[in-house]
Design an enzyme around this catalytic site. Sequence first.
Site, mmCIF file in Angstrom:
data_model
loop_
_atom_site.group_PDB
_atom_site.id
_atom_site.type_symbol
_atom_site.label_atom_id
_atom_site.label_comp_id
_atom_site.label_asym_id
_atom_site.label_seq_id
_atom_site.Cartn_x
_atom_site.Cartn_y
_atom_site.Cartn_z
ATOM 1 N N ARG A 63 4.623 15.634 -15.736
ATOM 2 C CA ARG A 63 4.465 17.081 -15.896
ATOM 3 C C ARG A 63 3.060 17.509 -15.512
ATOM 4 N NH1 ARG A 63 0.342 16.560 -18.003
ATOM 5 N NH2 ARG A 63 -0.147 15.836 -20.107
ATOM 6 N N GLU A 69 -4.708 23.045 -23.326
ATOM 7 C CA GLU A 69 -5.101 21.626 -23.323
ATOM 8 C C GLU A 69 -5.682 21.187 -24.658
ATOM 9 O OE1 GLU A 69 -3.618 19.488 -21.326
ATOM 10 O OE2 GLU A 69 -4.437 20.658 -19.665
ATOM 11 N N HIS A 70 -5.228 20.037 -25.112
ATOM 12 C CA HIS A 70 -5.696 19.445 -26.367
ATOM 13 C C HIS A 70 -5.442 20.367 -27.559
ATOM 14 C CE1 HIS A 70 -7.520 15.722 -24.923
ATOM 15 N NE2 HIS A 70 -7.890 16.395 -23.856
ATOM 16 N N ASP A 210 4.126 16.414 -23.842
ATOM 17 C CA ASP A 210 4.611 15.643 -22.691
ATOM 18 C C ASP A 210 6.083 15.270 -22.854
ATOM 19 O OD1 ASP A 210 1.957 15.863 -22.259
ATOM 20 O OD2 ASP A 210 1.488 13.733 -22.388
#
Length: 478
Positions: A63, A69-70, A210
């Site tokens: 992906r 992010e994070h 994910d």
Amino acid sequence: KHTIFPATVEYENMSNMAGNPRDCPEIVTKVPSPQKERYKSIQKLYIESFGTEPAFFARAPGRVNIIGEHIDYCGYSVLPMAIQQDIVIAAGPNADKKLDFKNTNPEYKDFTSSTEDYKIDPSNPLWHNYILCGFRGIVEAESVSTPSGMNLMVDGIVPRSAGLSSSSALVCCSSLVTMHANGLEIPKRKLADICMRCERYIGTQGGGMDQSICFLAETGTAKWIQFNPIQATSVSIPPGVSFVISNSCVELQKAATSHFNIRVVECRLATQVLAKAKGLDWKQLKVLAKLQEALGVSSEDMLSIVEDVLHPEPYSKREVCDILGVSEEELNKDSLSQNTLEVISFKLHDRAKHVFGEANRVLKFKEICDQGPADAATLLGALMSDSHTSCRDLYQCSCEPLDQLVELCRNSGALGSRLTGAGWGGCAVSMVPSESVDDFISKVHAGYYAADPKLQGRVKESLFATEPGNGANIIQLD
Ligand code: ADP
Ligand code: NG1
Ligand code: MG
């Protein structure tokens, strides 16, 4: 033996969720035509290695995370899409209760063990451990008492350790193979939840982005993924823009280092120090989103709370213990991970600031996509670039070559560009006007890849435009 499946009740609750909770991964009978040669050669290697035809194939995509992010492991929503590159496994049963794994890439050595007695080793996370994670996840979640022995031939084309989630593609593909080999049918959201948990056996304490997109992706659309419980909503990216991935070719295997878990732990400690300052039962709070929920305030308010409570200088371990009123042993046990016990200083202020800012950017991104104003693409690009700045400066999860690549992408016509995935290397994702993709690619090629002889043979798999692909499925040939 410790397992990470304490609550089956959580899965039962999933049937009350919106959408179709019974929606299982597709089983198709044909290989998509551009992939026929690839599957034929995997099949050939399988037959040469195991002496029989494979019973079926499974595939699971990598992906690209567009923004967010994070923050998945902090409980906040993210916005990824599946890519075309995937892991394919040809699978068949064996009668002697063995797990026999081979790879089309000779770099990955053969692995054999019994279905009953195997060990996942976080201190040496070789490739087969990711497959064992998926296997163990299904066996435990479904209480499979005598799992079928399996011969597997694995073939992966997701660039590895590059932030495109090759690890989760491997874990998810393995879980799908284990499910099908044992005659089970499991809904996609439950599979995503199982895999989010079982990939943690490798040692990284990731969120669930994910594994969720790997199962819940649909061709042609990015997804807004929420957690607790996992939910995926389609997001329409405005017409006229494309996404281009460029790999810095700096590799970081997340499970082999503590970079990733240090950030997870910093966010956990920030949650607990903030909770304590606000008079909450801090021991019960582990993620920033739950803290925000308990306080009942907006993310803007959370940003002011961070400024009021946390100092920008790093916190020593001693200081955190003093604030929380616990011994070092208690902190180690309740708040740290095995590979962060030796860490002595934590940047709580900057990490928390990144998380609240990034969580907000995801919501703004989704809102702009939903409303589609005339300048949508420009606004989305700016959010992506702000996200990179925050990852680089506050979260410190980038690196020199990746920062240079992002800068080059911005100067080559991208509307926005940022690191994608965990970082410390790996890929940038850029939003580019569709009509200038070719020009963009040739400029990035000249500025990054042509300049370095070591990268020249790697351009094809490192610099490419991508479209939202489909989620994981099983291929059962007629
Ligand atoms: P990312 O998920 O960003 O690609 P990770 O560090 O989380 O990076 O996972 C990379 C690891 O996944 C590799 O070191 C390897 O062990 C495993 N892996 C990835 N692709 C393959 C493959 N095709 N075959 C075997 N193992 C693979
Ligand atoms: P990658 O780079 O694919 O290993 C990791 C985590 C995600 C998420 C991102 C950062 C795992 C399996 N994956 O991705 O959950 O936290 O980093 O946004 O832990
Ligand atoms: Mg990974």
